[in-house]
Design a protein around this motif. Sequence first.
Motif, short mmCIF file in Angstrom:
data_model
loop_
_atom_site.label_atom_id
_atom_site.label_comp_id
_atom_site.label_asym_id
_atom_site.label_seq_id
_atom_site.Cartn_x
_atom_site.Cartn_y
_atom_site.Cartn_z
N LYS A 1 0.83 -1.21 0.00
CA LYS A 1 0.00 0.00 0.00
C LYS A 1 0.86 1.26 0.00
O LYS A 1 0.53 2.26 -0.66
CB LYS A 1 -0.95 0.00 1.21
CG LYS A 1 -2.09 -1.01 1.08
CD LYS A 1 -3.04 -0.93 2.24
CE LYS A 1 -4.22 -1.90 2.03
NZ LYS A 1 -5.08 -1.47 0.89
N GLU B 1 -8.43 -3.36 9.56
CA GLU B 1 -9.49 -2.35 9.52
C GLU B 1 -8.94 -0.93 9.39
O GLU B 1 -9.55 -0.07 8.73
CB GLU B 1 -10.36 -2.43 10.79
CG GLU B 1 -11.23 -3.67 10.89
CD GLU B 1 -10.46 -4.93 11.22
OE1 GLU B 1 -9.30 -4.78 11.70
OE2 GLU B 1 -10.97 -6.04 10.98
N ASN B 2 -7.80 -0.64 10.00
CA ASN B 2 -7.29 0.73 9.97
C ASN B 2 -6.07 0.91 9.07
O ASN B 2 -5.46 1.98 9.08
CB ASN B 2 -6.95 1.21 11.39
CG ASN B 2 -5.76 0.45 11.97
OD1 ASN B 2 -5.13 -0.36 11.32
ND2 ASN B 2 -5.48 0.72 13.24
N ASP C 1 -5.63 1.34 5.87
CA ASP C 1 -5.69 2.42 4.88
C ASP C 1 -5.50 3.77 5.54
O ASP C 1 -4.80 4.65 5.00
CB ASP C 1 -7.02 2.38 4.13
CG ASP C 1 -7.12 1.17 3.20
OD1 ASP C 1 -6.05 0.70 2.74
OD2 ASP C 1 -8.24 0.71 2.93
N ASN C 2 -6.13 3.98 6.71
CA ASN C 2 -5.98 5.25 7.42
C ASN C 2 -4.52 5.46 7.84
O ASN C 2 -3.99 6.57 7.75
CB ASN C 2 -6.89 5.29 8.65
CG ASN C 2 -8.36 5.39 8.27
OD1 ASN C 2 -8.69 5.92 7.19
ND2 ASN C 2 -9.25 4.90 9.13
N VAL C 3 -3.89 4.37 8.32
CA VAL C 3 -2.50 4.48 8.76
C VAL C 3 -1.60 4.86 7.58
O VAL C 3 -0.74 5.74 7.70
CB VAL C 3 -2.03 3.15 9.39
CG1 VAL C 3 -0.52 3.20 9.64
CG2 VAL C 3 -2.78 2.90 10.69
N ASN D 1 -2.42 6.41 4.86
CA ASN D 1 -2.70 7.78 4.42
C ASN D 1 -2.01 8.81 5.31
O ASN D 1 -1.64 9.90 4.85
CB ASN D 1 -4.21 8.03 4.40
CG ASN D 1 -4.90 7.26 3.28
OD1 ASN D 1 -4.26 6.92 2.29
ND2 ASN D 1 -6.19 6.96 3.47
N THR D 2 -1.85 8.49 6.59
CA THR D 2 -1.23 9.44 7.51
C THR D 2 0.30 9.51 7.34
O THR D 2 0.94 10.34 7.98
CB THR D 2 -1.54 9.06 8.97
OG1 THR D 2 -1.01 7.75 9.24
CG2 THR D 2 -3.03 9.09 9.24
N GLN D 3 0.85 8.66 6.49
CA GLN D 3 2.30 8.64 6.31
C GLN D 3 2.78 9.62 5.24
O GLN D 3 3.99 9.77 5.01
CB GLN D 3 2.76 7.22 5.92
CG GLN D 3 2.33 6.12 6.87
CD GLN D 3 2.74 6.41 8.30
OE1 GLN D 3 3.91 6.68 8.58
NE2 GLN D 3 1.76 6.39 9.21
N LYS D 4 1.85 10.30 4.58
CA LYS D 4 2.21 11.16 3.46
C LYS D 4 3.22 12.23 3.84
O LYS D 4 4.26 12.40 3.20
CB LYS D 4 0.96 11.81 2.88
CG LYS D 4 1.25 12.72 1.70
CD LYS D 4 -0.03 13.31 1.12
CE LYS D 4 0.29 14.22 -0.07
NZ LYS D 4 -0.95 14.84 -0.63
#
Length: 232
Positions: free
Chosen positions: A8, A39-40, A42-44, A46-49
């Motif tokens: 991802k 479950e999380n 994708d959120n994790v 996304n926060t790495q940007k």
Amino acid sequence: MRNKIFQKLKQGYSHLGLGDDILQAHAEGLVATGLVTDENIDNVVNTQKSFLESLQKANDARATSAATRAKEAARKEFEDAAKAAADEKARKEKEEREHKEKEKEMPDWYKTEKAASDKTIRELLDSIKTMKEGYDTMKDENDRFKVEKAVTERKNLIISKAKELGIPQYRIDEGFAIADDADEAKIGEYLTKVANNTKAQVLPGNRDMFPLADKQPSVENIKSIVDKLCPK
């Protein structure tokens, strides 16, 4: 989970130009927190940007700095080499000018004497060169003569020893397979074997050489044997 996070991250941030090793290491770090789940995830990711973008900028800065240092080192090396060449050229030109100035200050009689001295030195050097070339030629001829003399003396030694052992002339004319480095003792051993073999071939009873009746030699057989053992 580590591989899922890596895939991802690669899908979302490949445009940053970060290598797989960096993204895999970062994925390993996220797994180590123990907070990432299916479950999380994708959120994790996304926060790495912001972190990955800052990491990419830092890498670019280091690469730019390294390139700048390399260019500066190359420029300095070129400038140092150019300066050294210019200094050497200036030194030679200065020496040449000083030499010419000294020659102008020299009296005519000194210039004449110096020219004569330089000529004498050149002639002496040419003479030495000619003498050396002549010496080298004489040495080569002498070495060749020594080799030829040694070959002749060895050949004469072999022939003399062969005759001494009673080896017939026809066998001598055939030549011998004697090693070039064989000394006089080995030559003697070899020729002794040849002499014994040759004599064995002409003894009575050898049907290959003289077909005998009831193994009794005839007068002609005996005469032939004597002629071979004692050639005229």
